[in-house]
Design a protein around this motif. Structure first.
Motif, PDB file in Angstrom:
ATOM      1  N   UNK A 172       0.836  -1.209   0.000  1.00 40.08           N
ATOM      2  CA  UNK A 172       0.000   0.000   0.000  1.00 40.08           C
ATOM      3  C   UNK A 172       0.868   1.254   0.000  1.00 40.08           C
ATOM      4  N   UNK A 173       1.908   1.260   0.821  1.00 40.63           N
ATOM      5  CA  UNK A 173       2.783   2.434   0.902  1.00 40.63           C
ATOM      6  C   UNK A 173       3.498   2.685  -0.413  1.00 40.63           C
ATOM      7  N   UNK A 174       3.891   1.610  -1.096  1.00 40.67           N
ATOM      8  CA  UNK A 174       4.609   1.760  -2.365  1.00 40.67           C
ATOM      9  C   UNK A 174       3.713   2.309  -3.462  1.00 40.67           C
ATOM     10  N   UNK A 175       2.391   2.227  -3.266  1.00 38.37           N
ATOM     11  CA  UNK A 175       1.471   2.790  -4.263  1.00 38.37           C
ATOM     12  C   UNK A 175       1.373   4.306  -4.137  1.00 38.37           C
ATOM     13  N   UNK A 235       9.229   6.804  -2.532  1.00 41.50           N
ATOM     14  CA  UNK A 235      10.546   7.442  -2.622  1.00 41.50           C
ATOM     15  C   UNK A 235      11.240   7.440  -1.267  1.00 41.50           C
ATOM     16  N   UNK A 236      10.467   7.649  -0.219  1.00 43.06           N
ATOM     17  CA  UNK A 236      11.046   7.624   1.130  1.00 43.06           C
ATOM     18  C   UNK A 236      11.538   6.223   1.483  1.00 43.06           C
ATOM     19  N   UNK A 237      10.752   5.213   1.160  1.00 42.25           N
ATOM     20  CA  UNK A 237      11.156   3.831   1.425  1.00 42.25           C
ATOM     21  C   UNK A 237      12.394   3.463   0.612  1.00 42.25           C
ATOM     22  N   UNK A 238      12.466   3.947  -0.612  1.00 43.63           N
ATOM     23  CA  UNK A 238      13.615   3.665  -1.469  1.00 43.63           C
ATOM     24  C   UNK A 238      14.902   4.246  -0.892  1.00 43.63           C
ATOM     25  N   UNK A 290      13.089 -10.552   6.531  1.00 42.75           N
ATOM     26  CA  UNK A 290      13.248  -9.105   6.322  1.00 42.75           C
ATOM     27  C   UNK A 290      11.959  -8.363   6.652  1.00 42.75           C
ATOM     28  N   UNK A 291      10.840  -8.927   6.252  1.00 43.90           N
ATOM     29  CA  UNK A 291       9.549  -8.276   6.497  1.00 43.90           C
ATOM     30  C   UNK A 291       9.206  -8.259   7.984  1.00 43.90           C
ATOM     31  N   UNK A 292       9.551  -9.297   8.704  1.00 52.76           N
ATOM     32  CA  UNK A 292       9.255  -9.346  10.138  1.00 52.76           C
ATOM     33  C   UNK A 292      10.045  -8.286  10.910  1.00 52.76           C
ATOM     34  N   UNK A 293      11.193  -7.902  10.377  1.00 53.66           N
ATOM     35  CA  UNK A 293      12.067  -6.975  11.107  1.00 53.66           C
ATOM     36  C   UNK A 293      11.809  -5.506  10.789  1.00 53.66           C
ATOM     37  N   UNK A 294      11.064  -5.228   9.725  1.00 56.93           N
ATOM     38  CA  UNK A 294      10.891  -3.834   9.306  1.00 56.93           C
ATOM     39  C   UNK A 294       9.658  -3.203   9.942  1.00 56.93           C
ATOM     40  N   UNK A 295       9.743  -1.898  10.220  1.00 62.58           N
ATOM     41  CA  UNK A 295       8.611  -1.114  10.740  1.00 62.58           C
ATOM     42  C   UNK A 295       8.287  -0.054   9.693  1.00 62.58           C
ATOM     43  N   UNK A 296       7.287  -0.346   8.883  1.00 62.20           N
ATOM     44  CA  UNK A 296       6.977   0.487   7.715  1.00 62.20           C
ATOM     45  C   UNK A 296       6.729   1.934   8.107  1.00 62.20           C
ATOM     46  N   UNK A 297       5.873   2.139   9.120  1.00 61.37           N
ATOM     47  CA  UNK A 297       5.489   3.508   9.471  1.00 61.37           C
ATOM     48  C   UNK A 297       6.668   4.364   9.893  1.00 61.37           C
ATOM     49  N   UNK A 298       7.723   3.739  10.427  1.00 65.17           N
ATOM     50  CA  UNK A 298       8.884   4.509  10.883  1.00 65.17           C
ATOM     51  C   UNK A 298       9.676   5.090   9.715  1.00 65.17           C
ATOM     52  N   UNK A 299       9.471   4.559   8.517  1.00 63.01           N
ATOM     53  CA  UNK A 299      10.265   4.984   7.356  1.00 63.01           C
ATOM     54  C   UNK A 299       9.477   5.849   6.380  1.00 63.01           C
ATOM     55  N   UNK A 300       8.255   6.232   6.759  1.00 60.36           N
ATOM     56  CA  UNK A 300       7.442   7.004   5.822  1.00 60.36           C
ATOM     57  C   UNK A 300       7.728   8.493   5.922  1.00 60.36           C
ATOM     58  N   UNK A 301       7.415   9.195   4.849  1.00 60.63           N
ATOM     59  CA  UNK A 301       7.616  10.652   4.809  1.00 60.63           C
ATOM     60  C   UNK A 301       6.661  11.324   5.790  1.00 60.63           C
ATOM     61  N   UNK A 302       7.179  12.295   6.510  1.00 62.86           N
ATOM     62  CA  UNK A 302       6.347  13.004   7.501  1.00 62.86           C
ATOM     63  C   UNK A 302       5.920  14.356   6.951  1.00 62.86           C
TER      64      UNK A 302
END
Length: 266
Positions: free
Chosen positions: A189-192, A198-201, A254-266
């Motif tokens: 969803x975030x990648x859409x 761009x932030x995740x990249x 890798x997916x279990x260790x990542x926190x998506x919301x922490x890497x999103x643009x604010x």
């Protein structure tokens, strides 16, 4: 006592204890046993109505067919009384009989009450967490239109509970919890969202996952884009391609260790 200092752990502990006390005071186990008694009675009447005459006829060939109603009444009343007495025997640890008091037959009822209360609590937390997961996904969808949007109260409360000792323990012990699948859905969803992508990249951990060929194939899937456009969150979570990707243990870790919301643009 300053209740504002309880924190999440203390608050959850108070809630659990309160429900346990209310359960005992309201006779939760008695209600449960009464339901079993009524179900047992209904099953007995049903069986007697359909098979009572046939069961008795080999032992009493002259039994009239019109006896079905009487047999049902006798069967229902007999089953009700037997189950009622049996469950009452289990529930009450303080019968007037000194023998029962000494033996302490209230222990089975205490165990049943504890088990039932635990199952209800587990089910309630599971239902809340499922709703919270959808709320978290809904928040990520909303960012596609407004990057400044905030998670709703359910998602925020879920985050607080997960950070608590009880919530963390429940998450680890729950066999139905799949953090990798939830994070993969969040990633899709975030990648859409162009800004979030761009932030995740730009993040090394997230970028490594995005470069996985299987992940990229999922991100560019027309079906996935259609589900996101239609905001069909549950269908997206249940998409079979997600389960197939999670068979790859490297990607799953890798997916279990990542926190998506922490890497999103604010």
């Amino acid at each position: 006592m300053d209740f504002s200092q309880l924190g999440t752990n203390g608050t959850l502990t108070v809630i659990v204890l309160a429900f346990a006390i209310i359960g005992f005071l309201k006779g939760l186990v008695r209600v449960f046993f009464m339901i079993l008694t009524l179900l047992g009675t209904a099953a007995s009447v049903y069986f007697t109505y359909h098979h009572g005459i046939d069961t008795i006829r080999p032992h009493w060939p002259q039994i009239p067919d019109s006896s079905t109603s009487l047999l049902c009444v006798c069967s229902g009343m007999g089953t009700f009384l037997i189950l009622f007495k049996f469950f009452r025997f289990l529930v009450n640890p303080f019968e007037k009989s000194r023998l029962l008091t000494r033996i302490g037959f209230g222990l089975p009822a205490s165990f049943c009450s504890l088990l039932l209360g635990t199952l209800l609590l587990w089910f309630g937390l599971g239902q809340f967490r499922q709703r919270a997961h959808l709320a978290e996904l809904d928040y990520l969808l909303a960012r596609r239109h407004d990057i400044t949007s905030e998670p709703n109260w359910i998602a925020q409360l879920h985050t607080e509970i997960n950070q608590s000792t009880i919530g963390s323990l429940f998450r680890k012990l729950d066999p139905f919890h799949n953090q990798a699948k939830l994070n993969l859905t969040k990633l899709v969803i975030s990648a859409s969202n162009q800004e979030d992508y761009e932030t995740l990249e730009s993040n090394e951990q997230a970028s490594q996952i995005l470069r996985e060929p299987e992940i990229w194939q999922l991100l560019t899937s027309e079906k996935v884009h259609e589900l996101i456009q239609n905001e069909a969150l549950q269908e997206l979570v249940d998409h079979p391609e997600l389960d197939r990707i999670l068979h790859n243990q490297s990607i799953r870790s890798q997916l279990e260790a990542i926190h998506i919301e922490d890497h999103l643009a604010q």
